[in-house]
Motif scaffolding. Structure first.
Motif, PDB file in Angstrom:
ATOM      1  N   SER A 163       0.851  -1.186   0.000  1.00 42.36           N
ATOM      2  CA  SER A 163       0.000   0.000   0.000  1.00 42.36           C
ATOM      3  C   SER A 163       0.883   1.230   0.000  1.00 42.36           C
ATOM      4  CB  SER A 163      -0.890  -0.007   1.243  1.00 42.36           C
ATOM      5  OG  SER A 163      -1.529   1.237   1.418  1.00 42.36           O
ATOM      6  N   ALA A 207      -3.032   5.520   2.502  1.00 35.76           N
ATOM      7  CA  ALA A 207      -4.373   5.098   2.917  1.00 35.76           C
ATOM      8  C   ALA A 207      -5.265   4.993   1.683  1.00 35.76           C
ATOM      9  CB  ALA A 207      -4.943   6.096   3.918  1.00 35.76           C
ATOM     10  N   ASP A 208      -6.027   3.911   1.629  1.00 31.75           N
ATOM     11  CA  ASP A 208      -6.988   3.641   0.553  1.00 31.75           C
ATOM     12  C   ASP A 208      -6.341   3.328  -0.791  1.00 31.75           C
ATOM     13  OD1 ASP A 208      -9.051   6.185   1.988  1.00 31.75           O
ATOM     14  OD2 ASP A 208      -9.211   4.011   2.239  1.00 31.75           O
ATOM     15  N   SER A 226      -6.703  -4.083   3.420  1.00 31.38           N
ATOM     16  CA  SER A 226      -7.371  -2.787   3.448  1.00 31.38           C
ATOM     17  C   SER A 226      -6.448  -1.812   4.135  1.00 31.38           C
ATOM     18  CB  SER A 226      -8.707  -2.871   4.180  1.00 31.38           C
ATOM     19  OG  SER A 226      -8.503  -3.253   5.541  1.00 31.38           O
ATOM     20  N   ARG A 227      -6.655  -0.541   3.897  1.00 33.74           N
ATOM     21  CA  ARG A 227      -5.833   0.480   4.555  1.00 33.74           C
ATOM     22  C   ARG A 227      -6.682   1.748   4.701  1.00 33.74           C
ATOM     23  NH1 ARG A 227      -0.117   2.579   3.345  1.00 33.74           N
ATOM     24  NH2 ARG A 227       0.456   3.503   5.359  1.00 33.74           N
ATOM     25  N   SER A 228      -7.530   1.713   5.711  1.00 35.54           N
ATOM     26  CA  SER A 228      -8.394   2.869   5.968  1.00 35.54           C
ATOM     27  C   SER A 228      -7.648   3.954   6.735  1.00 35.54           C
ATOM     28  CB  SER A 228      -9.650   2.441   6.720  1.00 35.54           C
ATOM     29  OG  SER A 228      -9.287   1.813   7.940  1.00 35.54           O
TER      30      SER A 228
END
Lengths: 113, 115
Positions: free
Chosen positions: B49, B52-53, B67-69
């Motif tokens: 990643s 974020a997102d 995921s990377r919120s």
């Protein structure tokens, strides 16, 4: 196929000698190579890196060379000590995909007193 | 303390179960990575990643979801675990991905066994 190889699974040498580890790659265009140390049960720890336009890099008792013609990096530990015993990983960072860092399978180095 | 932490450190599960491995870093690094380490294969990149997102596949993404919120967290989920996913999983972070020095900071690993 593209691959990165460390051509010794294990290396045993006498304390005080120089340990030399080899990392070879095929079909990559690396921007630079990194070297990591990994102790049993632990995560790898970054040691140093060498860029494609550099021939040699030193840090204390460590020396790394990079030959883009041979597609090879050599990692040297001079005046080796038992505390240097660990697995050493080379990692390649490509110009085309810099975030996908590719690792070799490692060389397990043992330094005997 | 600053650093990168993984949890759980050890996990045993059964085939077909969902498992989530957690990774948290306190450096506010933009880049985060998940690798698996197996004998004979070394470290293989699963997902990474850049922020974020923003996530992307690595070499071996099949069977995994990420995921990377939030910048500091990067969980890895095995939606239906298989025996071939028995491995040691390492999370890593970097301030610059592959650019700059690209130095990766690794967690201590999560050893997963799928029965």
């Amino acid at each position: 196929s593209q691959k990165i190889e460390q051509n010794s699974e294990a290396l045993n040498i006498q304390e005080g000698k120089t340990a030399t580890l080899t990392c070879n790659y095929t079909n990559y265009s690396p921007a630079y190579l990194q070297w990591y140390r990994q102790d049993p049960g632990r995560g790898p720890v970054f040691l140093l890196l060498i860029r494609e336009n550099e021939k040699e890099k030193r840090k204390e008792r460590l020396k790394v060379t990079f030959d883009t013609t041979l597609k090879q990096s050599l990692f040297h530990i001079t005046a080796s000590q038992p505390a240097d015993s660990a697995t050493y990983l080379c990692a390649l960072v490509r110009r085309s995909s810099a975030s996908k860092i590719i690792f070799g399978s490692g060389t397990r180095l043992s330094i005997r007193p | 303390d600053a650093g990168i932490t993984q949890s759980p450190r050890y996990k045993i599960t059964e085939t077909g179960r969902q498992v989530t491995l957690m990774c948290h870093q306190t450096w506010s690094h933009s880049y985060m990575f998940w690798y698996r380490q197996d004998l004979g294969h070394g470290l293989r990149l699963i997902y990474y990643s850049a922020a974020a997102d923003i996530t992307d596949k690595g070499e071996v993404p099949d069977g995994y979801v990420v995921s990377r919120s939030k910048t500091e967290n990067f969980p890895l989920t095995l939606e239906s675990a298989t025996r071939s996913q028995t491995s040691v999983y390492f999370c890593a972070s970097s301030s610059s991905g592959g650019g700059g020095t690209g130095e990766l900071f690794f967690g201590e690993g999560s050893r997963l066994t799928v029965l």
